[in-house]
Design a protein around this motif. Structure first.
Motif, PDB file in Angstrom:
ATOM      1  N   SER A  36       0.837  -1.208   0.000  1.00 39.36           N
ATOM      2  CA  SER A  36       0.000   0.000   0.000  1.00 39.36           C
ATOM      3  C   SER A  36       0.867   1.252   0.000  1.00 39.36           C
ATOM      4  O   SER A  36       0.598   2.208  -0.741  1.00 39.36           O
ATOM      5  N   THR A  37       1.898   1.244   0.821  1.00 42.67           N
ATOM      6  CA  THR A  37       2.812   2.384   0.903  1.00 42.67           C
ATOM      7  C   THR A  37       3.521   2.576  -0.429  1.00 42.67           C
ATOM      8  O   THR A  37       3.660   3.707  -0.913  1.00 42.67           O
ATOM      9  N   LEU A  57       2.533   6.837  -6.657  1.00 45.18           N
ATOM     10  CA  LEU A  57       1.523   7.820  -7.045  1.00 45.18           C
ATOM     11  C   LEU A  57       2.012   9.235  -6.745  1.00 45.18           C
ATOM     12  O   LEU A  57       1.894  10.131  -7.576  1.00 45.18           O
ATOM     13  N   ALA A  58       2.597   9.432  -5.560  1.00 47.10           N
ATOM     14  CA  ALA A  58       3.082  10.758  -5.158  1.00 47.10           C
ATOM     15  C   ALA A  58       4.232  11.238  -6.040  1.00 47.10           C
ATOM     16  O   ALA A  58       4.357  12.434  -6.317  1.00 47.10           O
ATOM     17  N   GLY A 114       1.214   4.192  -2.951  1.00 48.69           N
ATOM     18  CA  GLY A 114       1.083   5.622  -2.669  1.00 48.69           C
ATOM     19  C   GLY A 114       2.344   6.392  -2.990  1.00 48.69           C
ATOM     20  O   GLY A 114       2.294   7.518  -3.493  1.00 48.69           O
ATOM     21  N   TRP A 115       3.501   5.795  -2.706  1.00 48.56           N
ATOM     22  CA  TRP A 115       4.798   6.428  -2.991  1.00 48.56           C
ATOM     23  C   TRP A 115       4.954   6.646  -4.493  1.00 48.56           C
ATOM     24  O   TRP A 115       5.358   7.719  -4.938  1.00 48.56           O
TER      25      TRP A 115
END
Length: 149
Positions: A133-134, A140-141, A137-138
């Motif tokens: 999950s991290t 994506l960011a 998100g990483w």
């Protein structure tokens, strides 16, 4: 059969069963769907076994279980998982599988103390889910995630 090999096979099945992914609880009815689920579960189970092996063998490189992008993410989150005392610092050299396993175990809720028993299958599965999950998100960011229709 050598005892270590038998133990690894037992760990694989434990990871697939109740101790880990609980594959037996599936409510899928189609043989094709169950086969696809089993292949996905096996890929996760093998990764968990790689992490366990990394925990036991600090000389293995992290690239055994993680891509270069995933290693970059692990480097980014590693400082946030170190504790304030020396006893809660990751004791393994960066880019080793033991170093990555320590991070995944911390994400799974393990305290990081060497005096505590090593992280088990359930902790590593929780940590791997948290890491995935991290990592998503990483990416994506950073604008690295490419979604195709």
């Amino acid at each position: 059969m050598v005892y270590k090999e038998k133990q690894r096979i037992e760990q694989l099945f434990a990871t697939l069963k109740k101790a880990g992914l609980n594959l037996e609880a599936t409510q899928l009815e189609s043989i094709a769907a169950i086969q696809r689920l089993t292949v996905l579960a096996l890929s996760i189970a093998v990764r968990i076994l790689q992490l366990i092996q990394g925990r036991e063998n600090p000389d293995l490189p992290a690239t055994v279980a993680f891509s270069d992008e995933q290693l970059q993410c692990l480097f980014a989150i590693a400082p946030t998982l170190d504790g304030k005392t020396q006893l809660q610092q990751n004791p393994y050299p960066p880019q080793t599988l033991a170093w990555a396993t320590w991070i995944i175990a911390r994400l799974g809720g393990w305290s990081g103390y060497k005096s505590q028993k090593p992280p088990g299958i359930t902790t590593l599965i929780r940590g791997l889910y948290q890491f995935e999950s991290t990592f998503f998100g990483w990416k994506l960011a950073l604008g690295l995630l490419v979604c195709t229709p």
